[in-house]
Motif scaffolding. Structure first.
Motif, PDB file in Angstrom:
ATOM      1  N   TYR A  60       0.831  -1.205   0.000  1.00  0.00           N
ATOM      2  CA  TYR A  60       0.000   0.000   0.000  1.00  0.00           C
ATOM      3  C   TYR A  60       0.871   1.263   0.000  1.00  0.00           C
ATOM      4  O   TYR A  60       0.573   2.235  -0.707  1.00  0.00           O
ATOM      5  CB  TYR A  60      -0.904  -0.028   1.231  1.00  0.00           C
ATOM      6  N   HIS A  61       1.932   1.252   0.782  1.00  0.00           N
ATOM      7  CA  HIS A  61       2.806   2.432   0.876  1.00  0.00           C
ATOM      8  C   HIS A  61       3.729   2.571  -0.338  1.00  0.00           C
ATOM      9  O   HIS A  61       3.941   3.684  -0.842  1.00  0.00           O
ATOM     10  CB  HIS A  61       3.657   2.360   2.134  1.00  0.00           C
ATOM     11  N   LEU A  62       4.273   1.466  -0.822  1.00  0.00           N
ATOM     12  CA  LEU A  62       5.277   1.539  -1.876  1.00  0.00           C
ATOM     13  C   LEU A  62       4.681   1.745  -3.257  1.00  0.00           C
ATOM     14  O   LEU A  62       5.295   2.380  -4.114  1.00  0.00           O
ATOM     15  CB  LEU A  62       6.125   0.267  -1.885  1.00  0.00           C
ATOM     16  N   ARG A 111      -3.660   1.074  -4.216  1.00  0.00           N
ATOM     17  CA  ARG A 111      -4.480   1.546  -3.105  1.00  0.00           C
ATOM     18  C   ARG A 111      -5.961   1.607  -3.468  1.00  0.00           C
ATOM     19  O   ARG A 111      -6.328   2.056  -4.540  1.00  0.00           O
ATOM     20  CB  ARG A 111      -4.020   2.939  -2.659  1.00  0.00           C
ATOM     21  N   ILE A 112      -6.779   1.148  -2.534  1.00  0.00           N
ATOM     22  CA  ILE A 112      -8.226   1.322  -2.643  1.00  0.00           C
ATOM     23  C   ILE A 112      -8.691   2.267  -1.541  1.00  0.00           C
ATOM     24  O   ILE A 112      -9.227   3.326  -1.801  1.00  0.00           O
ATOM     25  CB  ILE A 112      -8.952  -0.031  -2.556  1.00  0.00           C
ATOM     26  N   ARG A 113      -8.454   1.871  -0.288  1.00  0.00           N
ATOM     27  CA  ARG A 113      -8.801   2.765   0.810  1.00  0.00           C
ATOM     28  C   ARG A 113      -8.090   2.295   2.066  1.00  0.00           C
ATOM     29  O   ARG A 113      -7.598   1.180   2.152  1.00  0.00           O
ATOM     30  CB  ARG A 113     -10.313   2.794   1.063  1.00  0.00           C
ATOM     31  N   ALA A 114      -8.020   3.192   3.044  1.00  0.00           N
ATOM     32  CA  ALA A 114      -7.514   2.872   4.382  1.00  0.00           C
ATOM     33  C   ALA A 114      -7.962   3.988   5.314  1.00  0.00           C
ATOM     34  O   ALA A 114      -8.149   5.131   4.903  1.00  0.00           O
ATOM     35  CB  ALA A 114      -5.991   2.738   4.388  1.00  0.00           C
ATOM     36  N   ASP A 115      -8.128   3.635   6.573  1.00  0.00           N
ATOM     37  CA  ASP A 115      -8.497   4.625   7.581  1.00  0.00           C
ATOM     38  C   ASP A 115      -7.254   5.053   8.362  1.00  0.00           C
ATOM     39  O   ASP A 115      -6.507   4.212   8.861  1.00  0.00           O
ATOM     40  CB  ASP A 115      -9.514   4.045   8.577  1.00  0.00           C
ATOM     41  N   LEU A 169       1.989   7.544  10.911  1.00  0.00           N
ATOM     42  CA  LEU A 169       0.613   7.164  10.627  1.00  0.00           C
ATOM     43  C   LEU A 169       0.311   5.800  11.214  1.00  0.00           C
ATOM     44  O   LEU A 169       1.202   4.976  11.389  1.00  0.00           O
ATOM     45  CB  LEU A 169       0.375   7.095   9.115  1.00  0.00           C
ATOM     46  N   SER A 170      -0.955   5.576  11.487  1.00  0.00           N
ATOM     47  CA  SER A 170      -1.418   4.254  11.868  1.00  0.00           C
ATOM     48  C   SER A 170      -2.625   3.948  10.991  1.00  0.00           C
ATOM     49  O   SER A 170      -3.696   4.508  11.184  1.00  0.00           O
ATOM     50  CB  SER A 170      -1.797   4.203  13.348  1.00  0.00           C
ATOM     51  N   LEU A 171      -2.415   3.091   9.987  1.00  0.00           N
ATOM     52  CA  LEU A 171      -3.480   2.776   9.038  1.00  0.00           C
ATOM     53  C   LEU A 171      -4.266   1.554   9.498  1.00  0.00           C
ATOM     54  O   LEU A 171      -3.687   0.577   9.970  1.00  0.00           O
ATOM     55  CB  LEU A 171      -2.892   2.499   7.651  1.00  0.00           C
ATOM     56  N   HIS A 172      -5.582   1.627   9.323  1.00  0.00           N
ATOM     57  CA  HIS A 172      -6.448   0.506   9.662  1.00  0.00           C
ATOM     58  C   HIS A 172      -7.427   0.274   8.510  1.00  0.00           C
ATOM     59  O   HIS A 172      -7.632   1.146   7.664  1.00  0.00           O
ATOM     60  CB  HIS A 172      -7.222   0.783  10.952  1.00  0.00           C
ATOM     61  N   ASN A 173      -8.003  -0.911   8.489  1.00  0.00           N
ATOM     62  CA  ASN A 173      -8.964  -1.282   7.443  1.00  0.00           C
ATOM     63  C   ASN A 173      -8.369  -1.049   6.053  1.00  0.00           C
ATOM     64  O   ASN A 173      -9.023  -0.497   5.156  1.00  0.00           O
ATOM     65  CB  ASN A 173     -10.269  -0.490   7.581  1.00  0.00           C
ATOM     66  N   ILE A 174      -7.113  -1.475   5.895  1.00  0.00           N
ATOM     67  CA  ILE A 174      -6.439  -1.276   4.615  1.00  0.00           C
ATOM     68  C   ILE A 174      -7.066  -2.158   3.543  1.00  0.00           C
ATOM     69  O   ILE A 174      -7.247  -3.356   3.743  1.00  0.00           O
ATOM     70  CB  ILE A 174      -4.938  -1.592   4.739  1.00  0.00           C
ATOM     71  N   PRO A 231      -1.061  11.829  -3.240  1.00  0.00           N
ATOM     72  CA  PRO A 231       0.381  11.893  -3.471  1.00  0.00           C
ATOM     73  C   PRO A 231       1.014  10.520  -3.412  1.00  0.00           C
ATOM     74  O   PRO A 231       0.441   9.571  -2.868  1.00  0.00           O
ATOM     75  CB  PRO A 231       0.886  12.778  -2.324  1.00  0.00           C
ATOM     76  N   GLU A 232       2.229  10.423  -3.980  1.00  0.00           N
ATOM     77  CA  GLU A 232       2.959   9.161  -3.912  1.00  0.00           C
ATOM     78  C   GLU A 232       3.198   8.761  -2.462  1.00  0.00           C
ATOM     79  O   GLU A 232       3.110   7.594  -2.098  1.00  0.00           O
ATOM     80  CB  GLU A 232       4.312   9.299  -4.636  1.00  0.00           C
ATOM     81  N   ASP A 233       3.512   9.741  -1.634  1.00  0.00           N
ATOM     82  CA  ASP A 233       3.867   9.480  -0.239  1.00  0.00           C
ATOM     83  C   ASP A 233       2.711   9.924   0.659  1.00  0.00           C
ATOM     84  O   ASP A 233       2.440  11.109   0.806  1.00  0.00           O
ATOM     85  CB  ASP A 233       5.147  10.246   0.114  1.00  0.00           C
ATOM     86  N   LEU A 234       2.031   8.982   1.267  1.00  0.00           N
ATOM     87  CA  LEU A 234       0.900   9.306   2.129  1.00  0.00           C
ATOM     88  C   LEU A 234       1.307  10.162   3.317  1.00  0.00           C
ATOM     89  O   LEU A 234       0.511  10.920   3.855  1.00  0.00           O
ATOM     90  CB  LEU A 234       0.258   8.011   2.649  1.00  0.00           C
ATOM     91  N   PHE A 235       2.544  10.038   3.739  1.00  0.00           N
ATOM     92  CA  PHE A 235       3.002  10.776   4.906  1.00  0.00           C
ATOM     93  C   PHE A 235       3.115  12.266   4.589  1.00  0.00           C
ATOM     94  O   PHE A 235       2.844  13.118   5.423  1.00  0.00           O
ATOM     95  CB  PHE A 235       4.341  10.216   5.383  1.00  0.00           C
TER      96      PHE A 235
END
Length: 654
Positions: free
Chosen positions: A207-209, A214-218, A231-236, A309-313
């Motif tokens: 998901y990160h790379l 990507r579809i979705r994440a919380d 970040l702390s991703l859930h429901n990826i 963006p490419e980088d979620l952070f």
């Protein structure tokens, strides 16, 4: 056998690269994922030769070099001088390949370390990645003896090197277990059992790379550690490996994707559009489908992928300081999304007509004019078509007149089980392109729970007249194969059925269920839809009026987006309202909860025998719009309601 992404290596690859690719595929464990030349960050052109992810391995980056002893001139720990062409005396200076591999690995490490879920939470290694990462170099044309003779061992630790005898199964010294052992030694830290990657960890890494999966994440937590955003991703939710591999390999000219309902066909198409826009900034790209609501939904999907963006952070940091998303205006200039008819009337001298025969005549005249050069068609470097089973043969001919003959980048996705119009199409004849060997199947339904998949398919299988065409393979002909779906392991409630006394009684039950889902299950109004099937009569208005009145009385916000062309063109999937729609207009979309009312209205009155399978498909389409909750109501036990009523009696034991 490892999962390779993409599935095949490009034709331009060298012999040594092909040997390595096939060795990884055949001799690495089944639960390993091997990426060949992935884009880690398009903006900075980071593209390692291989990224390998394995539960017991960790993450390994490999650079591949096709050097021979004669290629090497002068080596140092930092730079190497190479002969560019044998005998010319020309030299080029490059980085030591282990430096390249190390830099890629460090970049990946720094990116993934910002996900709190991928960090060790306690102990001596707290706030370090909870899995190993390593790097190495593969010399496909040199053996260990060459390493010593060329003094490569003075520049690279041989523990970080794979040579020809270690990767070539035809070499007498090759051993698959030894290959895995060598790869396991390419890590700066020792392996511990607790460092095994879970399936969720591997999905998070992908998901990160790789933004395209990507579809979705919380994002449930955002914090800071040493001045970095955490970040702390859930429901990826990410594409599965088959979908990802397919999306990455669609660039090779024309392709046909046949998939079951809920298999991610539209997602693959939207991902392909995003990839083309980023890789070919000078291309013009056209995305077409049949219905306006679906075109709005596709536009929303593609725009979301482009804005992300490419980088979620970096995105999270922007949000933290209040910066909004920006859409690159050049993408708007490159990309055209719409229905076939809107596109046709925009670009060609045609007059709108309600008569199908008149439209056919106009389009044929248009094709004749294009053929004799009287007019010209707009040109696109890539064309992507969703719900291709709904297009007429003339439409496909017209579309392909606008395709750049040099790129031939045409992608068509379709599902014959969702065919609701009597179209007679031959792809090879109507497009002039041969799709044999260029077709893929997506037969796993990811959208619906297994309960909904089985319920809907049982109806379709028992009612369709196309039983002899159910198959899981694509033949060389253009016969309309129906692909049986394979359900996922995702479980949910059984479909709910209710025999009511009237449509008003149906709506009383429907509104009660909507309120329950919204209150107890936290299902947003935007994730619920009420679907109906009636056609052009007083009864159509009667059904819709009953739906609207029932929602108004319960103070439930709603949007009847299928009312007319204006409302369809303005459709917003994420508006905080329950959606009211015909089944036709809901094609290509999904909702957590779907209510189909007036089931006894299908098949429609006076439906001709040849329309039977279209009616069967409509009901199948309606049911498979539901991701988690499916509700069916009827006031008369007739039509398709007979089958539903029988299922309801079996479920209750009555």
């Amino acid at each position: 056998m490892a999962y390779m992404i993409p599935e095949t290596i490009p034709g331009s690859a060298t012999q040594g690269e092909r040997i390595l690719f096939n060795t990884f595929r055949k001799h690495l464990p089944d639960n390993y994922i091997v990426y060949y030349e992935p884009h880690i960050n398009n903006g900075q052109h980071r593209r390692p030769d291989y990224v390998i992810i394995g539960p017991d391995l960790g993450l390994l980056v490999l650079e591949v070099k096709d050097y021979t002893e004669s290629t090497l001139h002068m080596l140092s720990p930092d730079e190497w001088q190479l002969h560019t062409q044998k005998g010319t005396g020309s030299l080029e200076t490059v980085k030591n390949p282990i430096t390249q591999a190390r830099n890629y690995a460090f970049h990946i490490h720094n990116k993934l370390k910002k996900d709190r879920n991928l960090l060790q939470q306690e102990g001596a290694y707290a706030n370090s990645l909870k899995f190993r990462y390593g790097y190495g170099v593969v010399f496909t044309r040199m053996k260990e003896v060459h390493m010593i003779r060329s003094e490569i061992h003075r520049c690279i630790d041989l523990n970080l090197v794979l040579t020809r005898e270690q990767i070539d199964p035809d070499d007498e010294q090759f051993d698959a277990d030894h290959l895995l052992e060598r790869m396991s030694n390419m890590f700066p830290i020792p392996f511990h059992q607790r460092q095994w990657l879970s399936e969720e960890d591997m999905t998070a890494i992908r998901y990160h790379l790789f933004p395209e999966v990507r579809i979705r994440a919380d994002i449930q937590h955002r914090g800071y550690y040493q001045d970095d955003v955490l970040l702390s991703l859930h429901n990826i939710q990410a594409m599965d490996l088959h979908q990802e591999s397919l999306a990455r390999q669609l660039g090779d000219r024309h392709r046909l994707i046949r998939g079951v309902a809920g298999s991610g066909k539209t997602l693959v198409l939207a991902t392909r559009a995003r990839t083309l826009l980023r890789e070919h900034p000078d291309w013009r790209i056209l995305v077409l489908c049949y219905g306006s609501p679906l075109s709005c939904n596709i536009r929303s999907m593609i725009m979301h992928k482009l804005r992300e963006p490419e980088d979620l952070f970096e995105w999270s940091a922007m949000e933290a300081i209040g910066e909004g998303e920006q859409t690159n205006e050049t993408w708007q200039e490159q990309l055209e999304i719409g229905t076939f008819h809107d596109w046709m009337y925009k670009h060609f001298p045609l007059k709108f007509s309600m008569s199908e025969k008149e439209n056919e005549r106009q389009i044929q005249e248009l094709l004749d004019q294009l053929e004799n050069g009287t007019i010209t068609a707009p040109q696109y470097d890539a064309i992507l078509i969703d719900e291709g089973q709904d297009l007429e043969h003339q439409w496909l001919e017209l579309i392909t007149k606008s395709l750049n003959p040099d790129t031939q980048s045409l992608v068509i996705v379709e599902d014959k089980a969702q065919k609701i119009f009597r179209r007679k199409v031959s792809l090879s004849r109507n497009t002039g392109l041969d799709f044999r060997g260029r077709s893929k199947i997506l037969n796993i339904n990811y959208r619906n729970t297994s309960q909904i998949v089985h319920f809907a398919w049982e109806f379709y299988r028992s009612h369709s007249k196309l039983k002899d065409k159910f198959q899981n393979t694509i033949t060389a002909s253009d016969v309309a194969e129906i692909i049986p779906p394979q359900g996922t392991k995702r479980k949910g409630p059984e479909p709910q059925m209710r025999h009511c006394s009237s449509i008003e009684d149906e709506m009383k039950w429907v509104t009660e269920q909507i309120q329950y889902l919204h209150r107890e299950k936290k299902v947003a109004y935007a994730d619920m839809a009420i679907l109906y099937r009636v056609k052009g009569s007083y009864k159509n208005a009667f059904i819709v009026d009953a739906i609207r009145q029932g929602l108004q009385q319960s103070e439930i916000p709603f949007n009847w987006f299928a009312e007319n062309k204006r409302t369809k063109d303005r459709f917003d999937r994420y508006e905080a309202t329950v959606k009211i729609s015909t089944i036709d207009s809901a094609k290509g979309m999904d909702f957590r909860a779907v209510f189909i009312v007036n089931v006894d209205g299908m098949p429609r009155e006076k439906a001709k025998d040849e329309e039977w399978d279209e009616e069967v498909s409509r009901f199948y389409i309606g049911m498979t719009r539901a991701m988690e909750y499916l509700y069916l109501s009827y006031s008369r036990v007739e039509g398709f309601a007979k089958w539903v009523d029988e299922k309801a009696r079996l479920a209750t034991g009555k």
